[in-house]
Design an enzyme around this catalytic site. Sequence first.
Site, mmCIF file in Angstrom:
data_model
loop_
_atom_site.group_PDB
_atom_site.id
_atom_site.type_symbol
_atom_site.label_atom_id
_atom_site.label_comp_id
_atom_site.label_asym_id
_atom_site.label_seq_id
_atom_site.Cartn_x
_atom_site.Cartn_y
_atom_site.Cartn_z
ATOM 1 N N TYR A 103 0.849 -1.201 0.000
ATOM 2 C CA TYR A 103 0.000 0.000 0.000
ATOM 3 C C TYR A 103 0.878 1.242 0.000
ATOM 4 C CZ TYR A 103 -3.095 3.686 1.649
ATOM 5 O OH TYR A 103 -3.800 4.861 1.747
ATOM 6 N N GLU A 126 -3.785 7.490 -4.048
ATOM 7 C CA GLU A 126 -3.611 6.208 -3.353
ATOM 8 C C GLU A 126 -3.382 5.084 -4.356
ATOM 9 O OE1 GLU A 126 -6.041 4.570 0.318
ATOM 10 O OE2 GLU A 126 -7.028 3.978 -1.535
#
Length: 408
Positions: free
Chosen positions: A130, A218
């Site tokens: 991530y 993101e």
Amino acid sequence: MKIHEYQAKALLAARGIAVPQGRVATSVDEAVAAVRPLVEASGVPVVVVKSQIHAGGRGKGRFQEHPDLGGVNVVLDGRGGDLAAAEQKVRALAEKMLGSTLVTVQTGPEGKPVQRLYVEQGVDIARELYVSVVLDRTTGRNVVIASTEGGTEIEEVAEHTPEKILRETVDPAIGLAPFQARRLGFALGLSGEALAKGVAFLTALERAAVDLDTDLLEVNPLVVTGAGDVLALDAKMSIDANALYRHDDVVALRDLAEEDPAEVEASKYGLSFIKLDGTIGCLVNGAGLAMSTMDIIQHEGGSPANFLDVGGSATTENVTAAFKIITRDPNVKGIFVNIFGGIMRCDTIANGVVQAVKDVGLQVPLVVRLEGTNVELGRRIVEEAGIPGLQSANDMRDGARKIVEATR
Ligand code: ADP
Ligand code: MG
């Protein structure tokens, strides 16, 4: 302003960030037609069909119409060169996905209709990580966030294993420093060539965030492939609305079908419309007055259905449009027009309201409180219009009481 995954990936690719190859499709035939060139160009016999909506959690989401079908689907049939079988599978998937409603943790229970698909080359995933770049409003700086727990909702990681979230605050004068990028890369467990690629990826990602004025960028998951490549497998991007004036290319990517229709209509007239979940529609001027109007409605025991701020320079036409937007909402059981005329003149508001009532009628009680510039003229216009169900108010509290009473 939010954009789709495929659009975000194109913006990232243009800034030197590695993404898989893919093609967008708005029809079943386009989705099928994407398979062959994609397989030929990427050399990978696997494709993934991904729903494009302005919400995440698609992989784990389910279609209302097809409860066994998720929002991201892998098609393996290209293996062994059976392209025709892969195309057949993609056709079957696209027929189900396009036009159906996908429900994910981020869409709310009502879900979002899928109108575009992204057909992407399959990626051989070794690890899912991530990373994101977010604006920290407290320090006024970008923060690069990373975690080894890719693919999962970051909120869950933050709640259950906060020690697995790494942060580097970026000095705007120098960007993400090499030592910071390496620190993140090591913490993500990268080594050798993957570390070098990861460092380059993080550095380019932070630069892209600045370049594009994102308030959220993101990549979840960022993947390390079996061959050691580092790729953005997903991309979620939101661009600061106040910076859109310098990104015409981004504005062109706006997908109005993804936005609330009332908010789109309001923005056409330069009005700010915010939908809430109560029953009293509020037409006000200025954000401060909007806040205090909502407070006083709550204080008197009611709850606002929305607020519509006509700002300081609205014309009669804009006010008419504003009033129509409010009356169109079936949750609205009464309308409170609360105006303090400074630059905005009360007669402009009065004319707008009267015109709108003439155009579309009025099915619910209406309370009007006007104060400030040209207030006498404004009140006279409203009174002379003889609108049934209309009450005038002397001040804010009086107005709030009247509309709460009338909608009870
Ligand atoms: P969302 O976050 O909305 O669920 P993602 O794009 O992150 O959507 O996809 C969900 C999952 O699907 C990923 O974590 C990954 O495991 C898999 N996936 C997505 N795209 C690909 C791809 N091109 N190749 C292989 N797997 C993929
Ligand atoms: Mg994702």
